[in-house]
Write a protein that holds these residues in place. Structure first.
Motif, mmCIF file in Angstrom:
data_model
loop_
_atom_site.group_PDB
_atom_site.id
_atom_site.type_symbol
_atom_site.label_atom_id
_atom_site.label_comp_id
_atom_site.label_asym_id
_atom_site.label_seq_id
_atom_site.Cartn_x
_atom_site.Cartn_y
_atom_site.Cartn_z
ATOM 1 N N LEU A 11 9.429 6.247 19.504
ATOM 2 C CA LEU A 11 8.374 5.638 18.697
ATOM 3 C C LEU A 11 6.975 6.064 19.123
ATOM 4 N N ALA A 12 6.783 6.392 20.383
ATOM 5 C CA ALA A 12 5.445 6.750 20.863
ATOM 6 C C ALA A 12 5.059 8.182 20.504
ATOM 7 N N LYS A 13 6.022 9.002 20.082
ATOM 8 C CA LYS A 13 5.723 10.399 19.763
ATOM 9 C C LYS A 13 4.932 10.475 18.474
ATOM 10 N N LEU A 14 3.798 11.170 18.536
ATOM 11 C CA LEU A 14 2.912 11.268 17.378
ATOM 12 C C LEU A 14 3.451 12.271 16.363
ATOM 13 N N GLY A 15 3.267 11.961 15.087
ATOM 14 C CA GLY A 15 3.722 12.851 14.036
ATOM 15 C C GLY A 15 2.784 14.036 13.842
ATOM 16 N N LYS A 16 3.332 15.123 13.316
ATOM 17 C CA LYS A 16 2.541 16.317 13.029
ATOM 18 C C LYS A 16 2.933 16.824 11.653
ATOM 19 N N GLY A 17 1.946 16.936 10.755
ATOM 20 C CA GLY A 17 2.238 17.391 9.404
ATOM 21 C C GLY A 17 3.027 16.389 8.599
ATOM 22 N N VAL A 18 2.838 15.100 8.887
ATOM 23 C CA VAL A 18 3.584 14.036 8.213
ATOM 24 C C VAL A 18 2.605 13.023 7.637
ATOM 25 N N ARG A 19 2.797 12.663 6.366
ATOM 26 C CA ARG A 19 1.975 11.645 5.732
ATOM 27 C C ARG A 19 2.893 10.586 5.125
ATOM 28 N N SER A 20 2.631 9.337 5.435
ATOM 29 C CA SER A 20 3.431 8.237 4.905
ATOM 30 C C SER A 20 2.976 7.895 3.500
ATOM 31 N N ARG A 21 3.940 7.783 2.599
ATOM 32 C CA ARG A 21 3.633 7.528 1.195
ATOM 33 C C ARG A 21 4.606 6.475 0.650
ATOM 34 N N ARG A 22 4.244 5.900 -0.500
ATOM 35 C CA ARG A 22 5.099 4.865 -1.101
ATOM 36 C C ARG A 22 4.962 4.861 -2.611
ATOM 37 N N PHE A 23 6.099 4.651 -3.286
ATOM 38 C CA PHE A 23 6.130 4.206 -4.675
ATOM 39 C C PHE A 23 6.597 2.756 -4.665
ATOM 40 N N SER A 24 5.972 1.914 -5.500
ATOM 41 C CA SER A 24 6.426 0.532 -5.592
ATOM 42 C C SER A 24 6.143 -0.004 -6.986
ATOM 43 N N SER A 25 6.669 -1.194 -7.238
ATOM 44 C CA SER A 25 6.524 -1.820 -8.553
ATOM 45 C C SER A 25 5.323 -2.762 -8.605
ATOM 46 N N PHE A 26 4.353 -2.613 -7.711
ATOM 47 C CA PHE A 26 3.247 -3.562 -7.657
ATOM 48 C C PHE A 26 2.452 -3.588 -8.964
ATOM 49 N N ASP A 27 1.841 -4.711 -9.244
ATOM 50 C CA ASP A 27 1.029 -4.913 -10.448
ATOM 51 C C ASP A 27 -0.296 -4.184 -10.278
ATOM 52 N N THR A 28 -0.479 -3.100 -11.014
ATOM 53 C CA THR A 28 -1.667 -2.258 -10.840
ATOM 54 C C THR A 28 -2.949 -2.917 -11.354
ATOM 55 N N THR A 29 -2.838 -4.077 -12.011
ATOM 56 C CA THR A 29 -4.036 -4.800 -12.435
ATOM 57 C C THR A 29 -4.609 -5.664 -11.315
ATOM 58 N N GLY A 30 -3.854 -5.779 -10.210
ATOM 59 C CA GLY A 30 -4.254 -6.690 -9.155
ATOM 60 C C GLY A 30 -3.625 -8.067 -9.306
ATOM 61 N N GLY A 31 -2.842 -8.257 -10.363
ATOM 62 C CA GLY A 31 -2.148 -9.519 -10.578
ATOM 63 C C GLY A 31 -0.861 -9.602 -9.792
ATOM 64 N N ASN A 32 -0.003 -10.537 -10.159
ATOM 65 C CA ASN A 32 1.226 -10.777 -9.411
ATOM 66 C C ASN A 32 2.477 -10.521 -10.255
ATOM 67 N N ALA A 33 2.342 -9.748 -11.323
ATOM 68 C CA ALA A 33 3.508 -9.354 -12.123
ATOM 69 C C ALA A 33 4.105 -8.099 -11.494
ATOM 70 N N ASP A 34 4.778 -8.283 -10.358
ATOM 71 C CA ASP A 34 5.125 -7.174 -9.482
ATOM 72 C C ASP A 34 6.502 -6.569 -9.722
#
Length: 359
Positions: A11-34
């Protein structure tokens, strides 16, 4: 011994050339219809990645009413392939085999009731696409996270993750009789051809586990069926021939004294039916430390009872990594044919009518 980049030791080893990304169903209006609606008869793309990367974690939830966990079909496509490497009902993909929520846990898969989690790593070189299909006549919905790493370069020497669902209403099959190793006359299975088939893969790769679900109205122990791994075109008896269903799932002696489901990181009995072995049962085995490798092909099957002397509704999901797949995976039948069977006694659940089945 290296424990791998995702263990506590790394866990302490640092990443190289790695970017954390996500797709999710979150409500893009800022609401809670997730959640996202998954309308009847529609396929919805949940995630589409470009370039090299690796899916690291998937969380999903939906409802379980009206067999909804068998309603939605997940499909994963790697590197622009025409046919998916993952084809599976959502519940079965996460180890819920009877379209019913429960709590169970293993190293790669967890179900926290309807909180469904997968930690199988899923690398790809040029892109990936994940879809869900509702092929029924009723609308559904889905909440989801798909967490992945975007990489500067494709990962080396990695297979592509595969998962596939199968179902068969197995029946007692005719087998020859003769003396066993101790001279007693009994049924003999000397081919494996009538076994329940969990996986039939062509290409190079390694098998990493399965979930097997049994639903039967036939009293009596169904676990005497041997597991058989036919590697690279082997004939019977294969090099990897087992001694019984509960033995393959790392148990023994009919799971005696087990009164509640039992889960470990690599194996377990995650759903328990009636004491007379009727009803619905679930087992799992993950080959995290002992993958089954194949260069050209792998055919994995299990007898349903000794020499296939038991009947019932058997369903399974197999998980493996491979390259060089040239044939499409088996597609699931229509939703009406994916419904679980109903059963009396302790299991007064809705489902298909088992009494209508021919004997």
């Amino acid at each position: 011994m290296s424990m791998g980049g995702s263990s506590l030791a790394g866990l302490a080893k640092l990443g190289k050339g790695v970017r954390s990304r996500r797709f999710s169903s979150f409500d893009t209006t800022g609401g809670n219809a997730d959640n996202w609606p998954i309308p009847a008869g529609k396929t919805v793309t949940l995630a589409e990645m470009t370039g090299p990367g690796c899916v690291r974690h998937i969380w999903m939830t939906t409802g379980e009413n009206d067999n909804n966990l068998r309603r939605l079909i997940l499909r994963f496509y790697w590197d622009g392939e025409d046919t998916p490497s993952v084809v599976c009902p959502i519940g079965d993909f996460f180890g819920l085999g009877h379209a019913k929520a429960t709590y169970w846990q293993s190293l790669p898969l967890h179900a926290f009731y309807l909180g469904l989690n997968c930690w199988f790593p899923m690398p790809y070189a040029t892109g990936a696409r994940i879809t869900v299909t509702n092929d029924s006549d009723a609308d559904s919905f889905l909440y989801f996270y798909i967490d992945y790493h975007q990489l500067d370069a494709p990962p080396d020497d990695t297979g592509r993750f595969h998962a596939n669902w199968r179902r068969k209403l197995v029946r007692t099959r005719k087998e020859t009789e003769g003396p066993n190793a101790r001279g007693a006359t009994q049924r003999l299975n000397t081919t494996g051809k009538q076994n329940y088939l969990l996986l039939d893969a062509r290409g190079k790769g390694h098998y990493v586990g399965c979930c097997l679900h049994i639903d039967t109205d036939q009293p009596g122990w169904w676990g005497e069926g041997d597991d058989m791994f036919f590697v690279d075109g082997e004939t019977w008896p294969p090099n990897m021939h087992g001694t019984g269903t509960e033995d393959y799932f790392c148990g023994a002696w009919n799971y005696n004294r087990l009164t509640v489901p039992f889960c470990t990181p690599y194996y377990g009995y995650s759903f328990q039916g009636n004491a007379d072995y009727t009803g619905k049962h679930s087992q799992y085995r993950f080959h995290i430390e002992d993958p089954v490798y194949f260069e050209r092909s792998l055919r994995f099957s299990i007898e349903h009872g000794h020499a296939n002397d038991k009947q019932g509704d058997w369903t399974s999901t197999a998980y493996w990594y491979q390259v060089g797949r040239t044939k499409a995976l088996p597609e699931p039948p229509p939703f009406a044919d994916r419904l679980p069977y109903s059963h009396g006694g302790l299991e007064r659940w809705p489902g298909k009518n088992r009494k209508a089945l021919p004997r």
